[in-house]
Design a protein around this motif. Structure first.
Motif, PDB file in Angstrom:
ATOM      1  N   UNK A  90       0.881  -1.164   0.000  1.00 20.39           N
ATOM      2  CA  UNK A  90       0.000   0.000   0.000  1.00 20.39           C
ATOM      3  C   UNK A  90       0.920   1.215   0.000  1.00 20.39           C
ATOM      4  N   UNK A  91       0.619   2.197  -0.852  1.00 21.89           N
ATOM      5  CA  UNK A  91       1.478   3.377  -0.963  1.00 21.89           C
ATOM      6  C   UNK A  91       0.677   4.664  -0.791  1.00 21.89           C
ATOM      7  N   UNK A  92       1.258   5.566  -0.009  1.00 22.32           N
ATOM      8  CA  UNK A  92       0.640   6.869   0.234  1.00 22.32           C
ATOM      9  C   UNK A  92       1.740   7.916   0.168  1.00 22.32           C
ATOM     10  N   UNK A  93       1.484   8.979  -0.585  1.00 25.47           N
ATOM     11  CA  UNK A  93       2.394  10.123  -0.629  1.00 25.47           C
ATOM     12  C   UNK A  93       1.558  11.389  -0.649  1.00 25.47           C
ATOM     13  N   UNK A  94       1.993  12.365   0.116  1.00 21.06           N
ATOM     14  CA  UNK A  94       1.264  13.641   0.165  1.00 21.06           C
ATOM     15  C   UNK A  94       2.186  14.751   0.634  1.00 21.06           C
ATOM     16  N   UNK A  95       1.889  15.944   0.173  1.00 21.49           N
ATOM     17  CA  UNK A  95       2.497  17.130   0.754  1.00 21.49           C
ATOM     18  C   UNK A  95       1.410  17.815   1.563  1.00 21.49           C
ATOM     19  N   UNK A  96       1.804  18.460   2.645  1.00 21.46           N
ATOM     20  CA  UNK A  96       0.832  19.113   3.511  1.00 21.46           C
ATOM     21  C   UNK A  96       1.397  20.431   4.015  1.00 21.46           C
ATOM     22  N   UNK A  97       0.489  21.296   4.406  1.00 18.22           N
ATOM     23  CA  UNK A  97       0.882  22.586   4.975  1.00 18.22           C
ATOM     24  C   UNK A  97      -0.142  22.984   6.033  1.00 18.22           C
ATOM     25  N   UNK A  98       0.340  23.637   7.064  1.00 21.76           N
ATOM     26  CA  UNK A  98      -0.535  24.204   8.091  1.00 21.76           C
ATOM     27  C   UNK A  98      -0.449  25.714   7.946  1.00 21.76           C
ATOM     28  N   UNK A  99      -1.611  26.327   7.731  1.00 32.17           N
ATOM     29  CA  UNK A  99      -1.679  27.767   7.497  1.00 32.17           C
ATOM     30  C   UNK A  99      -2.359  28.464   8.664  1.00 32.17           C
ATOM     31  N   UNK A 100      -1.769  29.582   9.097  1.00 27.15           N
ATOM     32  CA  UNK A 100      -2.396  30.441  10.097  1.00 27.15           C
ATOM     33  C   UNK A 100      -3.431  31.285   9.354  1.00 27.15           C
ATOM     34  N   UNK A 101      -4.690  31.091   9.693  1.00 26.61           N
ATOM     35  CA  UNK A 101      -5.754  31.799   8.963  1.00 26.61           C
ATOM     36  C   UNK A 101      -5.806  33.287   9.264  1.00 26.61           C
TER      37      UNK A 101
END
Length: 192
Positions: free
Chosen positions: A134-145
């Motif tokens: 099983x393969x998972x790849x992602x980019x993520x970001x946390x933004x201050x609203x």
């Protein structure tokens, strides 16, 4: 002429009778222990989304990879709901379990008012090779609203061996990797 018509009708009915049943699947949140929290901390509202999926995967049929860079689109094994919505729900549920000191809301969260932080997720790979991995790849970001600035970001790559070739096993394993991804996101959210 009547005999030919009856024979044709019989062949059509026989063809319909042999069509396999369609099976439907959903991803599920995995039960995880909550991260210890500091008491008397003001609860923050964290929005999850929007998320993106590769167009190849954003369909009702379950897509698996085959050897030699091929894909298999399973006509009789399908997602019970749109995959993007199901993934967003699972991410939200997992983060709610891992972040009991915060309010976690799925995108769009306008009904809940504004959020303090937003978690953006761009999933680039979310598939299986039945009997292999099983393969998972992602980019993520946390933004201050409050100022629309990215305060943390990262890339996740998760792969697990998968010895079972069944669709239920693949869907279960995909749920598990989403749970592991949420653990990574939770660690980042704890630092805020």
């Amino acid at each position: 002429m009547i005999k030919k018509s009856l024979a044709l009708l019989a062949m059509l009915l026989a063809g319909c009778a042999s069509t396999p049943a369609t099976h439907f699947y959903v991803l599920e949140a995995v039960s995880q222990p909550a991260v210890p929290t500091v008491k008397d901390m003001k609860k923050r509202l964290i929005g999850v989304g929007p998320i993106t999926l590769p167009p190849l995967l954003d369909r009702k049929q379950i897509v698996t990879r085959t050897l030699m860079n091929g894909i298999d689109v399973a006509e009789f094994h399908q997602w019970a709901a749109p995959l993007k919505d199901n993934v967003l729900d699972v991410l939200t549920q997992n983060l709610t379990q891992l972040q009991p000191e915060n309010f976690i809301r799925p995108y769009p969260w306008s009904a809940y008012g504004t959020v303090n932080y937003r978690v953006l997720v761009d999933i680039t790979r979310f598939d299986t090779r039945p009997g292999i991995a099983v393969n998972f790849e992602a980019t993520w970001a946390i933004m201050d609203e409050s100022n629309h600035k990215i305060i943390d970001n990262g890339r996740s790559k998760i792969s697990h061996a998968l010895i079972d070739t069944s669709y239920p096993a693949s869907v279960h394993a995909l749920s598990q990797v989403l749970g592991q991804f949420c653990s990574e996101l939770s660690v980042a959210l704890q630092k805020l």
